[in-house]
Every structure is written in structure tokens, then in C-alpha cells.
Design an enzyme around this catalytic site. Structure first.
Site, PDB file in Angstrom:
ATOM      1  N   GLY A 287      -2.623  29.172   0.062  1.00 29.88           N
ATOM      2  CA  GLY A 287      -3.563  29.539  -1.100  1.00 29.88           C
ATOM      3  C   GLY A 287      -4.647  30.209  -0.815  1.00 29.88           C
TER       4      GLY A 287
ATOM      5  N   GLY B 186      -8.739  30.739  -2.204  1.00 30.47           N
ATOM      6  CA  GLY B 186      -9.841  30.322  -2.923  1.00 30.47           C
ATOM      7  C   GLY B 186     -10.853  31.307  -3.206  1.00 30.47           C
ATOM      8  N   GLY B 187     -11.955  30.893  -3.764  1.00 26.80           N
ATOM      9  CA  GLY B 187     -13.202  31.788  -4.181  1.00 26.80           C
ATOM     10  C   GLY B 187     -13.890  32.225  -2.957  1.00 26.80           C
TER      11      GLY B 187
ATOM     12  N   ASP C 140     -18.266  20.045  -6.770  1.00 29.99           N
ATOM     13  CA  ASP C 140     -17.057  20.504  -7.268  1.00 29.99           C
ATOM     14  C   ASP C 140     -15.709  19.881  -6.999  1.00 29.99           C
ATOM     15  OD1 ASP C 140     -16.415  22.921  -8.475  1.00 29.99           O
ATOM     16  OD2 ASP C 140     -15.515  24.087  -6.818  1.00 29.99           O
TER      17      ASP C 140
END
Length: 524
Positions: A208, A210-211, A327
């Protein structure tokens, strides 16, 4: 020399830091072309010879073979011995040659040599070797007298330069260790190990994005351990800051409901974190039916909720420092083999001591999970994490994202407001994920929804702490009465009043860009 038990005046011996030979033999070789018959040689023949020295570091076997210059290496060595040279050689070792004479003047010439590690030395091209100097009345060549010392000095200088560069390189690498690494740093991996573990970070191993970077699946060569390697993005301005935060935080949190960090790697500008591998991926792909994952039933969802709450209680109250996660959302909750929920991605986390007042100058988190006081003051606390956890409770129970984008950018509706409206109308059970189709403990689900509303209350002093949350989840303590008066407000309206009017918000899965925000708070 009889004092050292030499076999004769022309012999070959293996000596290790001693003039007494481990093994020795008269000079000669076993002729492979004549059924391996031993043939004598003399070291005083003035004829060039070849010598082969082989050492096996695993067994400690030392083999020495000798033959005339034009004879291939004999299969059978002249002399052999076993000795662990690692007990003799230092970390830095030099390979070289030396010679000595006895009562008779003699000269020794090295015409050529080759060296190799982890394999046989390359063969020497005999045709390219210099010829031995002529013996007799003719004086030696002046060229040889001049060139040989220069060549020797050049070799020594080159070896010294290489050794110096290696030492400087090692020192330069060691200086990359910073104070925070010495105090908190877990095991440090080499970049080579992680490169091989992920097959060169190939796209087929990408789990994946992510930021702050990409996550790859890998298998460590030595331990065969499956890991997830997070490679922090070069484009991320906060990459180093988030990297340090995550290493410092997760590296010291031994809890089954927190994703464990095995180690990290720093190589020039590349930053990598090595986590335990979670085979079942992140929670959001189950909630939003991605990658053909099965639907989670209510008992599984409640078990995950309980695990995440337990992890939050640990980092808030049970660890030596307070950790504010910032988060907590479905894409940051990973599922292990036993379908336990494990809280991960501490990239936005902050640490402070118990009993102290945390100082925060930035608003960090994901839209839809931000507490009103955090937006207003930029000051994070354990109760801002509780607000985020409340949004998470509603997300997993309703099976919906915290912000509904279906109505367009200028008509966004927050999940907490939608659930609160149903609560005020007495139809709270209608907000439970319809896909559960009645296979659900409705009373327990409604209790979780009420707890989510309580945790998401805009007034921080009305929110429970995580210890109270665990008591509510376990049923040890009844929830307080949530009257419609206390619930008659709009979170979206409050956010708009804080300067978030018509702010674009998006909530992609773990395979897309995480919608986090980080900016200076204007304050009031």
C-alpha cells in the site's frame, strides 16, 4: 634448523605466529601426470615455482601446494593443517610477502600473485610474468634496482590508502547515529538485507501507499521472518520528523494490540521502518468490501474495537510516557492472524511525561477525526485521542466513513451528526451497518454507538478517559444518560465556525493517499 625441528634445509611449512611449523614437508609436488608420484624439488634451484595457499574459513583447513612454473596446480596438496585464523587475524588484515636468508646470501623474487575471497584465486598468466634476473658475473639491471623499490612502495602506499579510506568510511557511517537512536533505537537493519527481503522493492510486493511513503512485504533471509517495510517518501517534507517519531514511539511499546516495530534503516536520504507483517491487511478493506475480503460480523468488530481501546489505554496510561496517537482510523488498524485489531502508523504521534502539559504548535490528523479544541488551539491531549476514537467507533459500527462526500464538496455531512440525529429521534438502531442483516447484538451495537457519541462530544470535559471507555465496553459501568439537550449540536457547524467551511476532505483506503492534514493553528 634443528632448534625448530625443521625436516631438512629445503622444506615447506605452515607457521602461525611461531617459528615452529604446524605441519611441514620436504620441497616437492605430487605429479598428476605420473599417477601422483611425489617429485622432489629444491629451493636453491634458481628455477621459478608456483605456490598455492587455500584457506577454508568454515573448517579452518589450510592447504599448500607447490610445483614448477609451467606445471598446473596438483590435486593433492604438499602440506595441510587445520587452524582457525580468525583467532589470529585482526579486523583489518594485510596480505603480503616477506623473505629472509641464512648464512648464505640469497635473493627472493616475487614474479606475480593473485588473491580472491569466497573462491579460488584467478590463474596467473605465465607468459606475462617477468623473467628471473641472470645470475653470474653480469651485474643486475639498474632498471630492476630502481623499479622494484618504487613498485613495492607504491603497493604499500596503495594498501595503506585503501585501509585509511575504509576506516574513514566506517567512522563516517557511525556518525549517522543520533542521540535519539542511542536512547530508543531498536535493531538497525542494513539496507542490503531489506533490499533482498523485498526483491529490490518490486511493485509486486507493494502492500500500500500512505501519506509518507510506500509499504512493501518482505521476508528476511536469515530468520525467514515476514515483515512489512515502510519506505518513507522522498517528497515528504515531514518525512524525517515522522520517521523519528515512529521509531521513538513504537520501538518502546510492547503491547499485543500495537503493531510491533522490528527495526529500521537509514541510508543517505532513504528512511525505512520494519514492522511485523499483518497478513489480513487493514480494517478499512473489510469495512468497505475491498480486495474481496469477507464482511466482518458484529462479534469480530466488537473484538477489534476492544483491542484498539486496550492499545490506546496502554499508550495513554500504562506506559512510562504518554503517547498521543492523533490518527486512529480504520486504515491505521491492522488485522493479525487471529483477527485481533492492532493500532499502527504512529507517524503523527507525540510523547510527553505523565503529569506534564503537552505543547503542540501544529494541527495534525485526518479530517473527520479532529477534535474541535485541537482545531481551535492546536493543543493535543489524551482527550483529543478519545474524540478520534469516538469517530472510529461510529465508523466501524455504521460501516461508513466519517465524512459523507456523496452530496458534493459544499454539502458534506459528518457521520457523527447523522448518528446524533437518529439518536435524538429515537432511531439509533437504524444507523447500524445494514450489511449485518440482523446478525448483530443490537443492544451492544447501540451501546457502542452511544459511547462513540460520548467520546465525540465537542466539550472535552464531557468525554471519558480510556480507562472509563474500557469499563463501558466491558459492561462494568453503565453509560451516562445522553439526553437530547446534550446532543443538540452539529459537529460540521462547529468545524465551519473554526475556519473549515467547505474544506475538501477525502478518505481513501490504505492503498491510496491518506487524507491527513498538518498546519499551523491560528488560535483565538
Amino acid at each position: 634448523n634443528t632448534d625448530f625441528q625443521d625436516v631438512n634445509a629445503s622444506h615447506v611449512g605452515i607457521n602461525v605466529n611461531n617459528l615452529h611449523s604446524l605441519q611441514s614437508s620436504p620441497t616437492g609436488y605430487y605429479d598428476d601426470g605420473n599417477n601422483g608420484v611425489f617429485k622432489n624439488l629444491t629451493l636453491f634451484s634458481r628455477e621459478a615455482m608456483q605456490v598455492w595457499v587455500d584457506y577454508d574459513g568454515n573448517t579452518g583447513q589450510i592447504d599448500v601446494a607447490l610445483a614448477p612454473i609451467k606445471v598446473a596446480k596438483p590435486r593433492k596438496p604438499l602440506v595441510s593443517a587445520k587452524y582457525d585464523l580468525s583467532t589470529v587475524l585482526t579486523k583489518w588484515a594485510y596480505i603480503g610477502f616477506s623473505s629472509a636468508t641464512g648464512e648464505i646470501n640469497s635473493r627472493h623474487y616475487l614474479l606475480g600473485w593473485s588473491f580472491a575471497m569466497n573462491g579460488p584465486a584467478p590463474p596467473i598468466n605465465i607468459a606475462n610474468l617477468p623473467k628471473l634476473p641472470r645470475f653470474g658475473l653480469k651485474p643486475p639491471s639498474k632498471v630492476l634496482v630502481i623499479v622494484l623499490p618504487i613498485a613495492t612502495a607504491t603497493v604499500i602506499l596503495s594498501l595503506g590508502t585503501i585501509a585509511t579510506l575504509l576506516v574513514l568510511r566506517h567512522l563516517r557511517y557511525a556518525q549517522l547515529l543520533e542521540d535519539w537512536e542511542l536512547e530508543f533505537g531498536p535493531h538497525r537493519f542494513s539496507y542490503k538485507d531489506l533490499y533482498h527481503a523485498t526483491n529490490g522493492f518490486k511493485s509486486k510486493h507493494l502492500l500500500g501507499t500512505g501519506g509518507f511513503g510506500q509499504v512493501y512485504k518482505g521476508v528476511l533471509r536469515k530468520s525467514k521472518l515476514e515483515v512489512a517495510v515502510k519506505k518513507v517518501s522522498h517528497e515528504s517534507r515531514q518525512g524525517m520528523k515522522e520517521f523519528i517519531s515512529e521509531v521513538v514511539t513504537i520501538g518502546c511499546l510492547p503491547n499485543r494490540n500495537l503493531v510491533q516495530l522490528h527495526g529500521y534503516c537509514r541510508r543517505k536520504s532513504e528512511l525505512l521502518l520494519v514492522y511485523e507483517y499483518m497478513p489480513n491487511g487493514s480494517l478499512d478493506i473489510y469495512l468497505y468490501c475491498q480486495e474481496d475480503k469477507p464482511l466482518l460480523d458484529w462479534s469480530q468488530r466488537f473484538h477489534i474495537i476492544w483491542g484498539v481501546a486496550s492499545g490506546l489505554l496502554y499508550i495513554h496510561e500504562k506506559w512510562e510516557k504518554v503517547v498521543i496517537h492523533h490518527d486512529i482510523k480504520a486504515s491505521n488498524v491492522l488485522i493479525d492472524h487471529q483477527m485481533n485489531g492492532c493500532l499502527g502508523d504512529f507517524g503523527l504521534s507525540r510523547l510527553y511525561d505523565h503529569g506534564t502539559d503537552p505543547q503542540t504548535t501544529h494541527v495534525v490528523g485526518t479530517m473527520g477525526y479532529l477534535a474541535p479544541e485541537l482545531i481551535r488551539t492546536g493543543k493535543a491531549s489524551k482527550l483529543t485521542d478519545v474524540f478520534v476514537f469516538g469517530a472510529f467507533l461510529l465508523e466501524i459500527t455504521c460501516g461508513q466513513r466519517p465524512v459523507n462526500d456523496d452530496s458534493g464538496r459544499y454539502n458534506q455531512e459528518m457521520l457523527v451528526d447523522w448518528v446524533r440525529d437518529h439518536f435524538n429521534k429515537g432511531s439509533l438502531n437504524e444507523t447500524v451497518d445494514l450489511r449485518l442483516q440482523g446478525d448483530c447484538n443490537t443492544d451492544e451495537a447501540c451501546r457502542v454507538l452511544k459511547l462513540g457519541l460520548l467520546c465525540s462530544h465537542p466539550s472535552a470535559n464531557l468525554r471519558p478517559g480510556m480507562r472509563q471507555v474500557m469499563q463501558y465496553l466491558d459492561g462494568d459501568t453503565p453509560l451516562p444518560d445522553l439526553t437530547s439537550t446534550n446532543m443538540s449540536f452539529s459537529t460540521m457547524a462547529l468545524m465551519q465556525n473554526e475556519g473549515f467551511d467547505s474544506y475538501p476532505m477525502s478518505y481513501p483506503s490504505s492503498a491510496g493517499t491518506i487524507g491527513t492534514v498538518s498546519f499551523l493553528s491560528g488560535g483565538r
